[in-house]
Write a protein that holds these residues in place. Structure first.
Motif, PDB file in Angstrom:
ATOM      1  N   ASP A   1     -48.661   4.201  45.574  1.00 28.27           N
ATOM      2  CA  ASP A   1     -47.259   4.534  45.299  1.00 28.27           C
ATOM      3  C   ASP A   1     -46.909   5.938  45.789  1.00 28.27           C
ATOM      4  O   ASP A   1     -45.762   6.190  46.204  1.00 28.27           O
ATOM      5  CB  ASP A   1     -46.968   4.422  43.805  1.00 28.27           C
ATOM      6  CG  ASP A   1     -46.929   2.974  43.332  1.00 28.27           C
ATOM      7  OD1 ASP A   1     -46.848   2.075  44.204  1.00 28.27           O
ATOM      8  OD2 ASP A   1     -46.990   2.738  42.117  1.00 28.27           O
ATOM      9  N   HIS A   2     -47.875   6.836  45.756  1.00 29.25           N
ATOM     10  CA  HIS A   2     -47.640   8.187  46.249  1.00 29.25           C
ATOM     11  C   HIS A   2     -47.508   8.194  47.768  1.00 29.25           C
ATOM     12  O   HIS A   2     -46.655   8.905  48.317  1.00 29.25           O
ATOM     13  CB  HIS A   2     -48.769   9.115  45.802  1.00 29.25           C
ATOM     14  CG  HIS A   2     -48.779   9.403  44.334  1.00 29.25           C
ATOM     15  ND1 HIS A   2     -48.973   8.418  43.388  1.00 29.25           N
ATOM     16  CD2 HIS A   2     -48.614  10.566  43.646  1.00 29.25           C
ATOM     17  CE1 HIS A   2     -48.928   8.965  42.181  1.00 29.25           C
ATOM     18  NE2 HIS A   2     -48.712  10.255  42.308  1.00 29.25           N
ATOM     19  N   LEU A   3     -48.327   7.400  48.437  1.00 30.61           N
ATOM     20  CA  LEU A   3     -48.195   7.319  49.890  1.00 30.61           C
ATOM     21  C   LEU A   3     -46.852   6.708  50.267  1.00 30.61           C
ATOM     22  O   LEU A   3     -46.191   7.160  51.209  1.00 30.61           O
ATOM     23  CB  LEU A   3     -49.333   6.499  50.493  1.00 30.61           C
ATOM     24  CG  LEU A   3     -49.284   6.388  52.026  1.00 30.61           C
ATOM     25  CD1 LEU A   3     -49.424   7.757  52.684  1.00 30.61           C
ATOM     26  CD2 LEU A   3     -50.363   5.439  52.536  1.00 30.61           C
ATOM     27  N   ARG A   4     -46.428   5.703  49.509  1.00 30.59           N
ATOM     28  CA  ARG A   4     -45.119   5.090  49.786  1.00 30.59           C
ATOM     29  C   ARG A   4     -44.004   6.121  49.588  1.00 30.59           C
ATOM     30  O   ARG A   4     -43.073   6.216  50.402  1.00 30.59           O
ATOM     31  CB  ARG A   4     -44.908   3.888  48.871  1.00 30.59           C
ATOM     32  CG  ARG A   4     -43.624   3.112  49.140  1.00 30.59           C
ATOM     33  CD  ARG A   4     -43.573   1.832  48.322  1.00 30.59           C
ATOM     34  NE  ARG A   4     -44.606   0.884  48.750  1.00 30.59           N
ATOM     35  CZ  ARG A   4     -45.713   0.622  48.065  1.00 30.59           C
ATOM     36  NH1 ARG A   4     -45.961   1.246  46.913  1.00 30.59           N
ATOM     37  NH2 ARG A   4     -46.593  -0.245  48.512  1.00 30.59           N
ATOM     38  N   SER A   5     -44.096   6.903  48.526  1.00 34.27           N
ATOM     39  CA  SER A   5     -43.116   7.953  48.281  1.00 34.27           C
ATOM     40  C   SER A   5     -43.098   8.972  49.426  1.00 34.27           C
ATOM     41  O   SER A   5     -42.030   9.388  49.900  1.00 34.27           O
ATOM     42  CB  SER A   5     -43.429   8.661  46.953  1.00 34.27           C
ATOM     43  OG  SER A   5     -42.664   9.833  46.788  1.00 34.27           O
ATOM     44  N   LEU A   6     -44.287   9.358  49.877  1.00 30.03           N
ATOM     45  CA  LEU A   6     -44.375  10.312  50.992  1.00 30.03           C
ATOM     46  C   LEU A   6     -43.766   9.717  52.258  1.00 30.03           C
ATOM     47  O   LEU A   6     -43.010  10.397  52.974  1.00 30.03           O
ATOM     48  CB  LEU A   6     -45.841  10.680  51.240  1.00 30.03           C
ATOM     49  CG  LEU A   6     -46.137  11.480  52.512  1.00 30.03           C
ATOM     50  CD1 LEU A   6     -45.351  12.793  52.531  1.00 30.03           C
ATOM     51  CD2 LEU A   6     -47.631  11.745  52.635  1.00 30.03           C
ATOM     52  N   ALA A   7     -44.081   8.458  52.547  1.00 31.86           N
ATOM     53  CA  ALA A   7     -43.551   7.814  53.752  1.00 31.86           C
ATOM     54  C   ALA A   7     -42.026   7.747  53.716  1.00 31.86           C
ATOM     55  O   ALA A   7     -41.350   8.045  54.716  1.00 31.86           O
ATOM     56  CB  ALA A   7     -44.151   6.422  53.892  1.00 31.86           C
TER      57      ALA A   7
END
Length: 376
Positions: free
Chosen positions: A164-170
């Motif tokens: 979820d953090h990678l998705r937020s960053l993307a």
């Protein structure tokens, strides 16, 4: 050794120690080959013959597919021409640094292995630190930052960026016109890091670059591949920067990677993980005898940081004393590339070594720490 020595310089000092000191610096696998791995290495002459008669693109595609599928990256752009095979992940990082616009501002995870920051600075980029706490809080840097670099899992802490953090960053990067760069050199060691990051980045519409590395998994004496993958959206001259550095990686090494990957998914990962965890436990238990503790007790990568109390010797002193005793480890100040003083309270040992080597190092560290503490 100069006070300004970087981590790789310390690793070279350990590797070339004429007195035969124990080397627990670099994160490369320096273990004995398993019986299964030894049988694969014995086939290298056959791989030379195979590399001579087969087309390089076919060998490369098969190796990419095998390795990336084995570590869960089912959406990686295998066969598209957007995965370049390098001699190492360090070379891949330098290629990325040269492809980025000169003078661009780049956010880099902090702490992390210092050659990432060093290569970017050498190529004329301006760096700002992204702390692990900011990553976990999803506090992403905005413009004028042009690219955000995340190490996944992070070296030396073992932090895995959650999906979820990678998705937020993307999604943040898409809104702000930024490139997401992932150094996934330790991904192969950690199942939790093996969710499909390529799918998440592409679903968000991100411009991304990812660096994979086989060098942390198998004791193959630097016969390894760094894979430099990039999105269809990127406008950066990555292929041009690649062509300025090399023609291709070795097809023999790609065949070796393919064979070792097949073993990795057929019990090799579990065998290697058992060795690393046994070594982590002997470090933990030995240091606990004198009140020292692992800084990252849940880390799953093949290194361990030890946290040092503020009233005792720091890692710079401890490092020098350990070398004098014939054991090479790494002080952590260089990992904290933007604030070296904050790394003085940590020292790092590699766990991808024979058990006796790690046990001896742990015992030496306790003795060194006790004697230096008494002298303070």
């Amino acid at each position: 050794m100069s006070e300004l020595a970087n981590l790789t310089t310390m690793e070279v000092d350990a590797l070339t120690d004429l007195d035969g000191g124990l080397n627990l610096t670099d994160g490369h696998a320096r273990l004995e080959l398993s019986a299964e791995q030894a049988a694969i290495v014995a086939r290298i002459p056959e791989m030379f013959a195979e590399a001579s008669r087969r087309a390089f693109p076919d060998i490369e595609r098969e190796a990419h597919h095998a390795y990336l599928t084995a570590i869960g990256q089912h959406s990686a752009p295998v066969g598209t021409g957007r995965i370049l095979s390098c001699y190492s992940s360090t070379l891949a990082t330098d290629i990325v640094a040269r492809a980025l616009p000169h003078g661009a501002r780049i956010a880099v995870l902090h702490p992390t292995f210092d050659n990432i920051a060093d290569l970017f600075v050498t190529r004329g980029l301006s760096l700002v630190p992204l702390s692990e706490s900011a990553l976990l809080a999803r506090d992403w840097p905005g413009p004028p930052v042009n690219a955000i670099v995340v190490t996944h899992p992070n070296n030396p802490t073992g932090l895995v960026t959650p999906p979820d953090h990678l998705r937020s960053l993307a999604e943040h990067a898409v809104r702000n016109g930024q490139t997401v760069i992932i150094d996934a050199s330790f991904r192969g060691q950690v199942k939790d890091a093996q969710y499909d990051t390529y799918a998440i980045l592409d679903e968000a519409g991100a411009d991304w670059i990812t660096i994979e590395d086989t060098g942390k998994l198998w004791p193959t004496h630097e016969l390894k591949i760094g894979m430099l993958a990039y999105s269809a959206r990127t406008k950066l001259p990555i292929e041009r920067a690649f062509s300025e550095s090399l023609l291709s990686a070795s097809p023999v090494v790609l065949l070796l990677v393919k064979a070792l990957t097949d073993d990795w998914i057929d019990g090799g990962h579990e065998r290697a993980r058992a060795l690393v965890e046994r070594n982590r436990e002997v470090v933990r238990s030995t240091l606990a005898e004198i009140g020292l503790h692992l800084a990252d007790p849940t880390s799953q990568i093949s290194v361990a940081r030890i946290e040092l109390p503020p009233d005792g010797p720091d890692s710079s002193l401890l490092y020098k004393d350990m070398v004098a005793r014939g054991v090479h480890v790494l002080p952590c100040a260089p990992f904290h590339w933007a604030d070296p003083a904050s790394g003085l309270k940590y020292i790092r040992l590699s766990l991808a070594r024979p058990y006796a080597t790690v046990e001896t190092a742990a015992r030496t560290l306790t003795q060194s720490y006790l004697e230096l503490s008494a002298a303070c």
